[in-house]
Design a protein around this motif. Structure first.
Motif, short mmCIF file in Angstrom:
data_model
loop_
_atom_site.label_atom_id
_atom_site.label_comp_id
_atom_site.label_asym_id
_atom_site.label_seq_id
_atom_site.Cartn_x
_atom_site.Cartn_y
_atom_site.Cartn_z
N LYS A 1 3.51 1.44 -4.93
CA LYS A 1 4.42 0.88 -5.93
C LYS A 1 3.80 0.88 -7.33
CE LYS A 1 4.99 -2.98 -3.56
NZ LYS A 1 4.25 -2.64 -2.33
N GLU A 2 2.52 0.56 -7.37
CA GLU A 2 1.88 0.50 -8.69
C GLU A 2 1.76 1.90 -9.30
OE1 GLU A 2 -1.34 -2.14 -9.00
OE2 GLU A 2 -1.84 -1.48 -11.03
N ARG B 1 -2.79 3.03 1.24
CA ARG B 1 -4.06 2.37 0.92
C ARG B 1 -4.98 2.40 2.14
NH1 ARG B 1 -2.63 -2.31 -0.84
NH2 ARG B 1 -2.80 -1.83 -3.05
N GLY C 1 0.78 -1.24 0.00
CA GLY C 1 0.00 0.00 0.00
C GLY C 1 0.81 1.28 0.00
N1 LIG Z 1 1.66 9.05 -3.01
C1 LIG Z 1 0.40 8.72 -3.27
N2 LIG Z 1 -0.46 9.66 -3.68
C2 LIG Z 1 -1.75 9.35 -3.91
N3 LIG Z 1 -2.27 8.13 -3.78
C3 LIG Z 1 -1.47 7.15 -3.39
C4 LIG Z 1 -0.09 7.40 -3.14
N4 LIG Z 1 0.48 6.25 -2.78
C5 LIG Z 1 -0.49 5.33 -2.81
N5 LIG Z 1 -1.67 5.85 -3.17
C6 LIG Z 1 -2.96 5.14 -3.25
O1 LIG Z 1 -2.91 4.08 -2.33
C7 LIG Z 1 -3.39 2.87 -2.88
C8 LIG Z 1 -2.29 1.83 -2.90
O2 LIG Z 1 -1.31 2.17 -3.86
P1 LIG Z 1 -0.61 1.07 -4.78
O3 LIG Z 1 -1.60 0.06 -5.26
O4 LIG Z 1 0.21 1.76 -5.78
O5 LIG Z 1 0.32 0.40 -3.64
P2 LIG Z 1 1.27 -0.88 -3.73
O6 LIG Z 1 2.54 -0.48 -3.09
O7 LIG Z 1 1.31 -1.41 -5.11
O8 LIG Z 1 0.52 -1.88 -2.75
P3 LIG Z 1 0.62 -3.52 -2.71
O9 LIG Z 1 1.99 -3.87 -2.24
O10 LIG Z 1 -0.41 -3.85 -1.69
O11 LIG Z 1 0.31 -4.00 -4.07
C9 LIG Z 1 -3.91 3.22 -4.25
O12 LIG Z 1 -5.29 3.46 -4.15
C10 LIG Z 1 -3.19 4.49 -4.61
O13 LIG Z 1 -4.02 5.27 -5.43
#
Ligand SMILES: Nc1ncnc2c1ncn2[C@@H]1O[C@H](COP(=O)(O)OP(=O)(O)OP(=O)(O)O)[C@@H](O)[C@H]1O
Ligand SMILES: [Mg+2]
Length: 459
Positions: free
Chosen positions: A175-176, A359, A172
């Protein structure tokens, strides 16, 4: 429309007069006296480059080519002297936006600069629209903390290169979003980004998913199929949760990294692709290497450009901006009446540890919207697991909420505090006693007895 302009010209007079014209109109100006210096001076905040054709050392056309490779989004206007119109025309063929001739006409400089800036902003908008219609939201990552600013800078630097990138960070953390933002800022932005969640695909199917298969190569393979690597040809492949990939698949990936070619499952034909891979994981890959679960050579090949996303608790100063963004986003999406937080409530939120990172924060805002839309949220309105953070924010004496009588003696006061503290903390750690024991520095068995003695439910 104003912006920051880089002037690359060896003649000081020209630089001075251009600076004068542009600054009077409200532009910011940066100067460089040679192509080499010009290239070194380009940074993400530059919106436009005015580039002389005749330069000592590296000439204007060469600089243009380099600029185009590294910063395809910044428009370049060539400055041509007498007799090199031909070169100027060539420059436009090579991607320059337009050219202006010496002696410089004030009007021409301003009009051309403005047109170039409008053009590049339209192009950006257009691309964003196109990507939005594909269901991809385009965005930079939000945050003003030092680490996030640095991260944004690193993204801007690596995006236009062809380097493979490894993104690490807890669940969360975003990364994505980072992976998508790299793709969108890359030269492959017009092509697709194909995302694969390696953890979600069963081990037996992952190779066929990534590399495709030929008809009859395994039970159920009734036809041949392209894999994600083929689908991502010319574009970007986002390999999410790469730490969950089998060693065999890792070996194949490594080979693609070296040769950009592979065979489909059950096939003999070598397929060549041009794919940029962005990988992400929430695992500590060095640990995984020690355990024998991840190939060291693949790690070092991927880790040429590592990006690490810090957990939210290490950048608490970003919490207010993120709150604002999510409030805005959700009220637009669902037509909610805006929600706000008192200063004290924000302080409590900043002291919560957010194990699910951004998240979790976003889901939390959504939950509060449902409960309190149109209202101002105070600390007392925050849910239990969050209000644990009150203690650290110093807003309220721990375990002694409004209206509760103070205990008569020290032992009682301590017990009440202990019970409150452990109850809150256990929620924070999702009921995981071992992790909690480690986090607060108690023996697991001692903690267990304490919880029992306070009747705190441990299931
Ligand atoms: N810096 C940011 N600004 C705005 N929204 C963010 C930011 N970082 C994360 N988010 C939001 O938080 C949520 C999680 O982000 P994301 O899916 O990119 O995380 P992740 O690191 O891929 O998580 P996981 O390891 O669980 O897959 C998404 O809804 C994203 O829109
Ligand atoms: Mg993810």
């Amino acid at each position: 429309m104003h912006g920051k302009v880089l002037i690359v010209d060896d003649e000081q007079d020209i630089r001075l007069s251009l600076r004068g014209i542009l600054e009077d109109e409200g532009y910011q100006v940066v100067e460089a006296e040679s192509g080499e210096h010009g290239l070194a001076a380009v940074e993400p905040s530059i919106d436009l480059i005015l580039l002389d054709i005749w330069l000592p050392g590296m000439d204007g056309l060469q600089v243009l080519t380099r600029l185009h490779e590294k910063h395809p989004d910044i428009p370049v206007i060539m400055i041509s002297g007498h007799g090199n119109i031909q070169t100027a025309v060539q420059a436009i063929k090579n991607g320059a936006f337009d050219f202006i001739e010496k002696p410089l006409s004030l009007e021409k400089v301003l009009i051309t600069s403005q047109k170039a800036l409008e053009f590049s902003s339209l192009r950006r908008e257009n691309r964003n629209l196109r990507l939005n219609t594909k269901g991809i939201t385009v965005r930079d990552i939000t945050g003003q903390s030092g680490v996030i600013r640095e991260l944004r800078q690193a993204i801007d630097q690596v995006a236009p290169t062809e380097a493979w990138v490894l993104i690490t960070g807890e669940n969360g953390t975003g990364k994505e979003i980072v992976a998508r933002s790299i793709h969108i800022k890359s030269k492959r932005a017009d092509q697709t980004l194909v995302a694969v969640n390696c953890a979600a695909i069963p081990e037996e199917l992952i190779e066929s998913e990534l590399f495709g298969h030929e008809k009859g190569s395994f039970t159920g393979a009734s036809g041949s199929r392209q894999g994600k690597f083929e689908l991502a040809h010319q574009g970007t492949l986002f390999l999410d949760e790469i730490g969950d990939m089998s060693l065999k698949t890792q070996a194949k990936i490594l080979r693609i990294l070296q040769e950009q070619s592979f065979e489909r499952v059950g096939g003999h034909r070598t397929i060549s692709v041009n794919v940029r891979v962005i990988a992400a994981t929430n695992k500590d890959l060095l640990q995984e290497i020690k355990k024998g679960n991840f190939r060291e050579d693949l790690y070092y090949r991927l880790n040429v450009f590592p990006l690490n996303l810090p957990p939210l608790r290490e950048r608490k100063e970003d919490i207010p901006i993120l709150l604002e963004e999510f409030i805005h986003q959700l009220s637009q999406e669902h037509n909610f009446k805006p929600l706000s937080f008192t200063r004290e409530a924000v302080a409590v939120l900043q002291n919560h540890s957010w194990p699910g990172n951004v998240r979790e924060l976003k889901n939390f805002v959504e939950r509060l919207y449902i409960l309190y839309q149109g209202q101002e949220v105070t600390p007392a309105m925050l849910p239990g697991e969050i209000s644990c953070a009150r203690m650290q924010s110093g807003l309220e004496p721990a375990g002694f909420q409004d209206g509760q009588e103070l205990p008569g003696d020290f032992k009682q006061a301590r017990s009440r505090f202990e019970a409150w503290f452990l109850d809150c903390k256990l929620k924070e750690y999702d009921g995981n006693i071992s992790r909690l024991a480690e986090a607060i520095g108690l023996e697991r068995s001692y903690l267990y007895r304490k919880l029992k003695s306070y009747d705190i439910s441990t299931d």
